[in-house]
Enzyme design. Structure first.
Site, PDB file in Angstrom:
ATOM      1  N   GLN A  85      53.419  17.488  71.495  1.00 51.00           N
ATOM      2  CA  GLN A  85      54.115  16.879  72.640  1.00 51.00           C
ATOM      3  C   GLN A  85      54.299  17.897  73.749  1.00 51.00           C
ATOM      4  O   GLN A  85      54.797  19.002  73.502  1.00 51.00           O
ATOM      5  CB  GLN A  85      55.481  16.317  72.256  1.00 51.00           C
ATOM      6  CG  GLN A  85      56.045  15.522  73.438  1.00 51.00           C
ATOM      7  CD  GLN A  85      57.489  15.109  73.300  1.00 51.00           C
ATOM      8  OE1 GLN A  85      58.384  15.942  73.201  1.00 51.00           O
ATOM      9  NE2 GLN A  85      57.737  13.811  73.318  1.00 51.00           N
ATOM     10  N   CYS A 114      62.830  12.490  77.952  1.00 58.85           N
ATOM     11  CA  CYS A 114      63.930  13.443  77.787  1.00 58.85           C
ATOM     12  C   CYS A 114      64.800  13.507  79.043  1.00 58.85           C
ATOM     13  O   CYS A 114      64.303  13.818  80.128  1.00 58.85           O
ATOM     14  CB  CYS A 114      63.375  14.837  77.459  1.00 58.85           C
ATOM     15  SG  CYS A 114      64.699  16.008  77.144  1.00 58.85           S
ATOM     16  N   LYS A 153      55.853   9.051  75.154  1.00 56.43           N
ATOM     17  CA  LYS A 153      57.155   8.580  74.659  1.00 56.43           C
ATOM     18  C   LYS A 153      58.048   8.320  75.861  1.00 56.43           C
ATOM     19  O   LYS A 153      58.258   9.213  76.696  1.00 56.43           O
ATOM     20  CB  LYS A 153      57.764   9.656  73.752  1.00 56.43           C
ATOM     21  CG  LYS A 153      59.117   9.305  73.174  1.00 56.43           C
ATOM     22  CD  LYS A 153      59.452  10.248  72.013  1.00 56.43           C
ATOM     23  CE  LYS A 153      60.844  10.020  71.480  1.00 56.43           C
ATOM     24  NZ  LYS A 153      61.858  10.844  72.140  1.00 56.43           N
TER      25      LYS A 153
HETATM   26  C1  LIG Z   1      67.780  18.171  68.566  1.00 58.77           C
HETATM   27  C2  LIG Z   1      66.981  17.130  69.296  1.00 58.77           C
HETATM   28  C3  LIG Z   1      65.915  17.511  70.072  1.00 58.77           C
HETATM   29  C4  LIG Z   1      65.129  16.545  70.723  1.00 58.77           C
HETATM   30  N1  LIG Z   1      64.028  16.946  71.405  1.00 58.77           N
HETATM   31  C5  LIG Z   1      63.162  16.008  71.907  1.00 58.77           C
HETATM   32  C6  LIG Z   1      61.906  16.404  72.437  1.00 58.77           C
HETATM   33  O1  LIG Z   1      61.542  17.583  72.438  1.00 58.77           O
HETATM   34  N2  LIG Z   1      61.106  15.430  72.933  1.00 58.77           N
HETATM   35  C7  LIG Z   1      61.448  14.104  72.910  1.00 58.77           C
HETATM   36  O2  LIG Z   1      60.669  13.247  73.362  1.00 58.77           O
HETATM   37  N3  LIG Z   1      62.638  13.706  72.396  1.00 58.77           N
HETATM   38  C8  LIG Z   1      63.473  14.623  71.866  1.00 58.77           C
HETATM   39  N4  LIG Z   1      64.639  14.230  71.262  1.00 58.77           N
HETATM   40  C9  LIG Z   1      64.946  12.808  71.179  1.00 58.77           C
HETATM   41  C10 LIG Z   1      64.500  12.241  69.840  1.00 58.77           C
HETATM   42  O3  LIG Z   1      63.095  12.331  69.671  1.00 58.77           O
HETATM   43  C11 LIG Z   1      64.927  10.775  69.684  1.00 58.77           C
HETATM   44  O4  LIG Z   1      64.309  10.017  70.680  1.00 58.77           O
HETATM   45  C12 LIG Z   1      66.444  10.603  69.754  1.00 58.77           C
HETATM   46  O5  LIG Z   1      67.116  11.608  69.019  1.00 58.77           O
HETATM   47  C13 LIG Z   1      66.888   9.247  69.161  1.00 58.77           C
HETATM   48  O6  LIG Z   1      66.484   9.111  67.833  1.00 58.77           O
HETATM   49  P1  LIG Z   1      67.478   9.262  66.571  1.00 58.77           P
HETATM   50  O7  LIG Z   1      68.527   8.218  66.736  1.00 58.77           O
HETATM   51  O8  LIG Z   1      66.606   9.055  65.364  1.00 58.77           O
HETATM   52  O9  LIG Z   1      68.068  10.631  66.634  1.00 58.77           O
HETATM   53  C14 LIG Z   1      65.454  15.164  70.625  1.00 58.77           C
HETATM   54  C15 LIG Z   1      66.568  14.788  69.869  1.00 58.77           C
HETATM   55  C16 LIG Z   1      67.315  15.745  69.195  1.00 58.77           C
HETATM   56  C17 LIG Z   1      68.469  15.299  68.347  1.00 58.77           C
END
Ligand SMILES: Cc1cc2nc3c(=O)[nH]c(=O)nc-3n(C[C@H](O)[C@H](O)[C@H](O)COP(=O)(O)O)c2cc1C
Length: 505
Positions: A85, A114, A153
């Protein structure tokens, strides 16, 4: 161009997560049953400066920044299932990065969801959602420019119509799949996911639409993932925090205690020399509310992988792994380097490793070189040591009579690096170096060779020299660990105190 093998249908994926999605976590998720794993978001500007290095010791491919930092480390085991990514707002730069990693990953993903400042400030991440022309330009460039699948995404837009309109536009670029995080740009993880949006989007396009499972207390086991899949009609799902807290959530045979998961994680972290701070971060996430426990406190105090291994009672595993890697490093070095002199600019080089056991306890090549230079009334040899960041190994150049000599092999301590440089110099000049079994050259008196303490007729100066050498020989071994932590060392040894042990940092 032909798309690769990943279809993104019916899969369960480890979601991209900054700092969490590094190699150990990705391999762990795959072991437990994830089909696809995303790396953390990596920013195109930083990646574009990296060069690809095959790390034969770790059996990885590393993308290394100009300051020697490994930005992205991957390996054969995940090659068909890792999605790279990137954060980008520039189609040309995105393509440069995609081509750089194309042969080492299964797909390229662009982060358009993000909302964090480090991502949006350059027009990347969720900032792209308000610039669909840019989205289209980036994705088209990537789809036509690389031979592996391209995905993105996104987050949902303020209205259903806008969201469907955007996803249709995205589909037309030729991407293989789109992951939809069912929250608006300004919504946070505590907010519920808008499943109605995801369902409507899935029906509006024919490419696979990933759903973001809502981790918060909803998904704790693999059974929960399957129930979510059925309830929403999603073919593919993506997990972030629930996997970060306990990666065995992917396991069809049931979730494992987090203590076991942390141990499995650390085996990969040590095996692939993951940066200690990164491992610490991931382990702290796994500890969750136990981060203030005695283990949590010990972990937080740890600064190195060795200290982390102590906290987890894995010291023996860690040391065995270190020894295995060192043996491999040594054998790779000696098998790939020629043992005849080669000029590198104005430096004469040879592949020489300093083997302590090949010399009597009180004798070193540096001593021989010094005695010889004195006998020849030359200036004393000057040593200059450098340390490389990737494995903290040392290399030295010795200058004698304005000529420079260096071993091409890297050593684990400054002192060993200096000894290796001395050996190169001695061998090239055809001077004895003091090895066991070598004919006595008379360069060093017998008493010194035998390492005897003062006897009748020995001057105090000689005894002092012998004592100094003796101290050095013990400290050479003792200093290995502490010297290995020196950042960049430039030593100018043997000025007035030949072979004196280095100052402890
Ligand atoms: C610690 C952390 C880092 C994340 N980094 C990214 C990232 O680098 N790229 C991205 O598209 N989303 C990132 N996200 C978002 C997650 O991919 C996801 O969309 C979001 O946490 C919701 O999903 P969940 O409810 O399963 O946590 C991050 C989330 C967390 C908690």
């Amino acid at each position: 161009m032909m798309a690769g093998r990943l279809s993104f249908r019916n899969i369960t994926a480890l979601a991209p997560m900054v700092r969490v999605g590094t190699l150990p976590m990705r391999l762990l998720a795959l072991d437990y049953g994830a089909d696809v794993v995303y790396c953390e978001e990596l920013i195109d500007i930083k990646m574009a400066q990296c060069h690809r290095v095959v790390n034969e010791v770790l059996e990885t491919v590393d993308f290394v920044a100009p300051d020697d930092r490994v930005m992205f480390r991957t390996c054969e085991k995940e090659k068909d299932r890792v999605v790279f990514q990137m954060g980008t707002a520039d189609p040309d730069r995105a393509l440069i990065v995609a081509r750089l990693v194309e042969n080492d990953v299964a797909a390229i993903d662009v982060n358009m969801g993000c909302p964090k400042e480090y991502s949006t400030k350059g027009g990347m991440g969720a900032a792209l959602l308000s610039d669909p022309d840019k989205i289209e330009a980036i994705l088209r460039k990537l789809v036509t420019g690389v031979s592996i699948p391209v995905t993105c995404k996104i987050r949902i837009l303020p209205s259903l119509e806008e969201t469907i309109g955007l996803v249709r536009r995205i589909e037309k670029t030729g991407v293989t799949a789109v992951a939809v995080h069912g929250r608006f740009k300004d919504e946070r993880p505590r907010h519920p996911v808008h499943c109605d949006y995801i369902q409507a989007v899935s029906q509006a396009v024919s490419i696979p639409v990933y759903r973001q499972v809502r981790s918060l207390d909803l998904v704790k086991t693999n059974k929960d993932i399957e129930e979510f899949r059925k309830a929403t009609g999603a073919s593919s799902v993506m997990l972030a925090r629930s996997a970060m807290w306990n990666a065995s959530v992917f396991r069809s045979r049931g979730t494992l205690p987090v203590e076991e998961v942390m141990e499995d994680y650390l085996k990969y972290a040590f095996r692939y020399e993951n940066h200690a701070f990164n491992s610490k971060y991931c382990l702290c996430q796994m500890l969750r509310d136990k981060v203030e426990s005695p283990l949590g406190k010990q972990l937080q105090a740890a600064q190195t992988n060795a200290e982390i291994s102590e906290a987890y009672g894995m010291k023996e595993f860690y040391q065995q792994n270190q020894d295995r890697l060192q043996t491999k490093r040594d054998s790779l070095q000696s098998s790939t380097q020629p043992d005849r002199p080669v000029m590198d600019g104005d430096v004469t080089t040879m592949a020489v490793k300093f083997e302590r056991r090949e010399y009597p306890p009180h004798i070193t090549p540096k001593m021989f070189l010094l005695e010889w230079s004195r006998k020849e009334k030359l200036e004393q040899p000057q040593y200059e040591v450098v340390q490389r960041a990737q494995d903290r190994a040392f290399q030295a150049i010795v200058t004698l009579s304005k000529k420079k000599y260096r071993s091409t092999l890297w050593e684990k301590s400054k002192k060993f690096a200096e000894q290796a440089a001395a050996v190169v110099c001695l061998r090239i000049l055809g001077i004895p170096e003091g090895r066991i079994g070598e004919e006595d050259s008379g360069l060093i008196c017998k008493r010194k060779r035998d390492g005897k303490t003062m006897t009748n007729g020995t001057t105090e100066g000689e005894e002092a020299t012998i004592k100094r050498r003796s101290t050095e020989n013990t400290q050479e071994t003792e200093n290995l660990e502490s010297e290995a932590t020196v950042a960049v060392a430039v030593a100018n040894g043997d000025h007035h105190e030949p072979d004196a042990p280095p100052k402890r940092p």
